[in-house]
Write a protein that holds these residues in place. Structure first.
Motif, mmCIF file in Angstrom:
data_model
loop_
_atom_site.group_PDB
_atom_site.id
_atom_site.type_symbol
_atom_site.label_atom_id
_atom_site.label_comp_id
_atom_site.label_asym_id
_atom_site.label_seq_id
_atom_site.Cartn_x
_atom_site.Cartn_y
_atom_site.Cartn_z
ATOM 1 N N PRO A 3 17.382 27.139 -63.208
ATOM 2 C CA PRO A 3 16.896 25.886 -62.628
ATOM 3 C C PRO A 3 17.126 25.873 -61.109
ATOM 4 O O PRO A 3 18.110 26.448 -60.617
ATOM 5 N N ASN A 4 16.188 25.232 -60.432
ATOM 6 C CA ASN A 4 16.332 24.981 -58.988
ATOM 7 C C ASN A 4 16.142 26.170 -58.063
ATOM 8 O O ASN A 4 16.314 26.040 -56.858
ATOM 9 N N VAL A 5 15.805 27.314 -58.614
ATOM 10 C CA VAL A 5 15.573 28.451 -57.721
ATOM 11 C C VAL A 5 14.197 28.351 -57.059
ATOM 12 O O VAL A 5 13.917 29.060 -56.099
ATOM 13 N N GLY A 6 13.334 27.468 -57.616
ATOM 14 C CA GLY A 6 12.018 27.263 -56.991
ATOM 15 C C GLY A 6 10.854 27.783 -57.813
ATOM 16 O O GLY A 6 9.793 28.098 -57.267
ATOM 17 N N LYS A 7 11.011 27.816 -59.132
ATOM 18 C CA LYS A 7 9.939 28.332 -59.991
ATOM 19 C C LYS A 7 8.685 27.464 -59.908
ATOM 20 O O LYS A 7 7.577 27.972 -59.716
ATOM 21 N N SER A 8 8.891 26.158 -60.067
ATOM 22 C CA SER A 8 7.726 25.261 -60.030
ATOM 23 C C SER A 8 7.059 25.304 -58.675
ATOM 24 O O SER A 8 5.828 25.272 -58.570
ATOM 25 N N SER A 9 7.869 25.359 -57.638
ATOM 26 C CA SER A 9 7.300 25.411 -56.286
ATOM 27 C C SER A 9 6.473 26.672 -56.102
ATOM 28 O O SER A 9 5.388 26.646 -55.518
ATOM 29 N N LEU A 10 6.970 27.769 -56.638
ATOM 30 C CA LEU A 10 6.252 29.041 -56.529
ATOM 31 C C LEU A 10 4.947 28.986 -57.332
ATOM 32 O O LEU A 10 3.891 29.436 -56.872
ATOM 33 N N LEU A 40 11.323 24.928 -69.963
ATOM 34 C CA LEU A 40 12.168 25.569 -70.972
ATOM 35 C C LEU A 40 13.653 25.473 -70.621
ATOM 36 O O LEU A 40 14.427 26.332 -70.985
ATOM 37 N N ARG A 41 13.979 24.412 -69.906
ATOM 38 C CA ARG A 41 15.364 24.351 -69.418
ATOM 39 C C ARG A 41 16.383 24.364 -70.543
ATOM 40 O O ARG A 41 17.446 24.918 -70.402
ATOM 41 N N ALA A 42 16.001 23.725 -71.657
ATOM 42 C CA ALA A 42 16.939 23.649 -72.774
ATOM 43 C C ALA A 42 17.366 25.048 -73.195
ATOM 44 O O ALA A 42 18.507 25.255 -73.576
ATOM 45 N N THR A 87 13.358 31.996 -48.479
ATOM 46 C CA THR A 87 13.747 32.819 -47.334
ATOM 47 C C THR A 87 13.661 32.027 -46.024
ATOM 48 O O THR A 87 14.213 32.450 -45.022
ATOM 49 N N ASP A 88 12.957 30.884 -46.053
ATOM 50 C CA ASP A 88 12.944 30.042 -44.850
ATOM 51 C C ASP A 88 14.340 29.482 -44.571
ATOM 52 O O ASP A 88 14.722 29.283 -43.420
ATOM 53 N N LEU A 89 15.100 29.255 -45.625
ATOM 54 C CA LEU A 89 16.470 28.737 -45.455
ATOM 55 C C LEU A 89 17.456 29.856 -45.140
ATOM 56 O O LEU A 89 18.448 29.648 -44.463
HETATM 57 P P1 GDP Z 1 12.705 25.163 -60.432
HETATM 58 O O1 GDP Z 1 13.717 24.320 -61.103
HETATM 59 O O2 GDP Z 1 13.116 26.600 -60.471
HETATM 60 O O3 GDP Z 1 11.328 24.952 -60.932
HETATM 61 O O4 GDP Z 1 12.752 24.779 -58.886
HETATM 62 P P2 GDP Z 1 11.832 23.769 -58.070
HETATM 63 O O5 GDP Z 1 10.530 24.386 -57.769
HETATM 64 O O6 GDP Z 1 11.836 22.452 -58.734
HETATM 65 O O7 GDP Z 1 12.637 23.718 -56.697
HETATM 66 C C1 GDP Z 1 13.974 23.265 -56.620
HETATM 67 C C2 GDP Z 1 14.210 22.745 -55.227
HETATM 68 O O8 GDP Z 1 14.108 23.803 -54.277
HETATM 69 C C3 GDP Z 1 13.213 21.702 -54.783
HETATM 70 O O9 GDP Z 1 13.866 20.729 -54.060
HETATM 71 C C4 GDP Z 1 12.244 22.483 -53.905
HETATM 72 O O10 GDP Z 1 11.647 21.661 -52.916
HETATM 73 C C5 GDP Z 1 13.149 23.497 -53.281
HETATM 74 N N1 GDP Z 1 12.454 24.721 -52.908
HETATM 75 C C6 GDP Z 1 11.710 25.513 -53.711
HETATM 76 N N2 GDP Z 1 11.262 26.572 -53.049
HETATM 77 C C7 GDP Z 1 11.688 26.450 -51.765
HETATM 78 C C8 GDP Z 1 11.557 27.256 -50.582
HETATM 79 O O11 GDP Z 1 10.908 28.305 -50.545
HETATM 80 N N3 GDP Z 1 12.166 26.806 -49.461
HETATM 81 C C9 GDP Z 1 12.888 25.654 -49.448
HETATM 82 N N4 GDP Z 1 13.429 25.286 -48.302
HETATM 83 N N5 GDP Z 1 13.028 24.888 -50.540
HETATM 84 C C10 GDP Z 1 12.464 25.277 -51.679
#
Ligand code: GDP
Length: 467
Positions: free
Chosen positions: A240-247, A289-291, A349-351
């Motif tokens: 969770p939170n690694v950015g899957k949905s964002s990707l 699929l977090r569960a 990688t921006d962070l």
């Molecule tokens: P998931 O739980 O793996 O699906 O993660 P999310 O896509 O929900 O992202 C978790 C958090 O990380 C959110 O607050 C996003 O805005 C942030 N996030 C995701 N990708 C990036 C990225 O490339 N750069 C930054 N700065 N934040 C990101």
């Protein structure tokens, strides 16, 4: 057989006239009811009144304006297009009635035509008739459905190339060469006492080896062909939170798919079809699929493997902030060791611009650094996915492409038969002819010449009604 057309056997010609609604269900600006068969023109003549008092039988390739009537009742104002055999899709008399869309009038017209002697067409029956009447071969018939279902331009171009006969030509060329070889070998059988040793000589052997090489070449296109036609499954995995949905969303924006199908196929899995370098990719985000992710942690890689075993590629996402050190990377490492097709995605990688790639990932050259937020690295990620799926090959669309499992299986059968033949090349010509016949039968199954009836039925029944 050298020509692109098939033999017509009288038994395969249908005598009845079929009809179906050929446009999709629902409301449209126009809708088409199509008929094919010997009585197509007759049947429509009975229910059609031309505005200018003309008879349908008076012309071919012409369009008539008028109304369709059921007794006193006018069902629709229509344009009727008459195409006479053999200058039609099916090579039979074909009539297309263009009405005013809408299920009501179209259905009423269809029923009227059935009342006047037409039979409701089975799925794919128009195309099946085009095939049985020798206008197209089986490869081209299957391309009809592939064209309709193409999800990317590459898939569409592959279907066009099949429709134009690229694969068919390759098969017919092989078929010709093998038929020639068979003729020579059978001559050797028929005249054993005549001194004809040169009939089965090294030149012939060279020809057969050439065929074998060509078949191997065709078989090499089958994996790409499958991917282009059926698409690939790519799953996004990670904590969770690694950015899957964002990707997932970033890839969706970045690539253009002709269709966006499968929105949330299951409650937990979000799926979209995207276009990566011409391959229709069914991308699934396992964010829901977090569960089970706790289990992933507990049970380790087993669960992850089960969840993603159907994927053609897995994108394993890590947060660049702590990627190289934490145990988050362990499942990815294990996947790599097991040879799973996956890409390690170092996100955010921006962070953390200076963050290093884990050494094991760098060694395996499977790591791509991206920012789902800024879009940086997405093009490289798409390249990596395409590279993984195609094994470095480009999508070959202008050449003969083997796209279906049954085509691939038939080619393998032909290949095996030729391998057997070549392995006992010095044997008596009777043996050689058995192998050659088997290779020819296998090739014929691709173009439809020797395809068993039940296989044909299965292929055409996957079409829609009216096609
Ligand atoms: P998931 O739980 O793996 O699906 O993660 P999310 O896509 O929900 O992202 C978790 C958090 O990380 C959110 O607050 C996003 O805005 C942030 N996030 C995701 N990708 C990036 C990225 O490339 N750069 C930054 N700065 N934040 C990101």
């Amino acid at each position: 057989m050298s020509s692109m057309t098939m033999r017509i056997t009288p038994a395969t010609i249908n005598k009845d006239t079929i009809a179906a609604i050929s446009t999709p269900p629902g409301e449209g600006a126009i809708g088409i009811v199509r008929l094919s068969g010997p009585k197509a023109i007759d049947i429509v003549e009975h229910v059609f009144t031309s505005t200018r008092g003309r008879r349908l039988s008076s012309g071919s390739g012409r369009v008539f304006h008028g109304v369709i009537r059921d007794g006193d009742e006018t069902l629709d104002e229509v344009l009727v297009h008459v195409m006479r055999a053999p200058h039609s899709y099916t090579r039979e008399d074909v009539v297309e009635i263009n009405g005013h869309g809408g299920a009501g009038p179209l259905q009423a017209m269809l029923e009227l035509l059935l009342k006047h002697g037409a039979r409701l067409a089975e799925p794919g029956e128009f195309t099946k008739r085009a095939f049985l009447n020798g206008r197209i071969d089986l490869v081209q018939a299957e391309a009809v459905i592939d064209r309709i279902r193409a999800q990317t331009h590459a898939a569409l171009r592959a279907a066009e190339s099949a429709a134009k006969g690229e694969l068919s030509r390759a098969i017919y060329t092989l078929h010709d060469t093998l038929s020639g070889a068979l003729a020579r070998i059978e001559a050797a059988i028929d005249f054993p006492d005549d001194d004809l040793p040169e009939l089965v000589d090294d030149a012939l052997r060279g020809e057969l080896e050439g065929c074998q090489a060509r078949i191997a070449e065709l078989l090499r296109t089958s994996e790409t062909g499958r991917l282009v036609r059926e698409g690939a499954r790519v799953a996004i995995a990670g904590r969770p939170n690694v950015g899957k949905s964002s990707l997932f969303n970033a890839l969706l924006r970045d690539t253009r798919a002709i269709v966006t199908a499968h929105p949330g196929t299951t409650r937990d899995l979000i799926e979209e079809v995207i276009n990566i370098r011409g391959i229709p990719v069914r991308l699934s985000d396992t964010a829901g699929l977090r569960a089970t992710e706790d289990e992933v942690e507990q049970a380790g890689i087993a669960v992850a493997r089960d969840a993603f075993q159907s994927a053609d590629a897995i994108l394993f996402v890590l947060d660049a902030a702590h990627a190289p050190w934490t145990e988050d990377a362990e499942p990815a490492k294990e996947l790599l060791e097991r040879g799973a097709p996956f890409v390690l995605v170092l996100n955010k990688t921006d962070l953390h611009p200076g963050q290093e790639t884990p050494r094991w990932a760098e060694q395996a050259r499977v790591c791509v650094r991206v920012s789902a937020k800024t879009g940086e690295g997405l093009a490289a990620l798409e390249d990596a996915i395409a590279g993984l799926l195609l094994g470095g090959a480009a999508v070959p669309v202008e050449q003969a492409l083997v796209t279906r499992a049954h085509q691939r299986d038939s080619l393998r059968r032909a290949q095996d038969a030729l391998a057997r033949l070549l392995s006992h090349y010095g044997a008596s010509p009777e043996f050689l002819s058995i192998d050659l016949r088997e290779a020819l039968t296998a090739l014929g199954a691709i173009t439809g010449e020797t395809t068993p009836e039940d296989v044909l039925d299965r292929i055409f029944s996957s079409f829609c009604i009216g096609k």
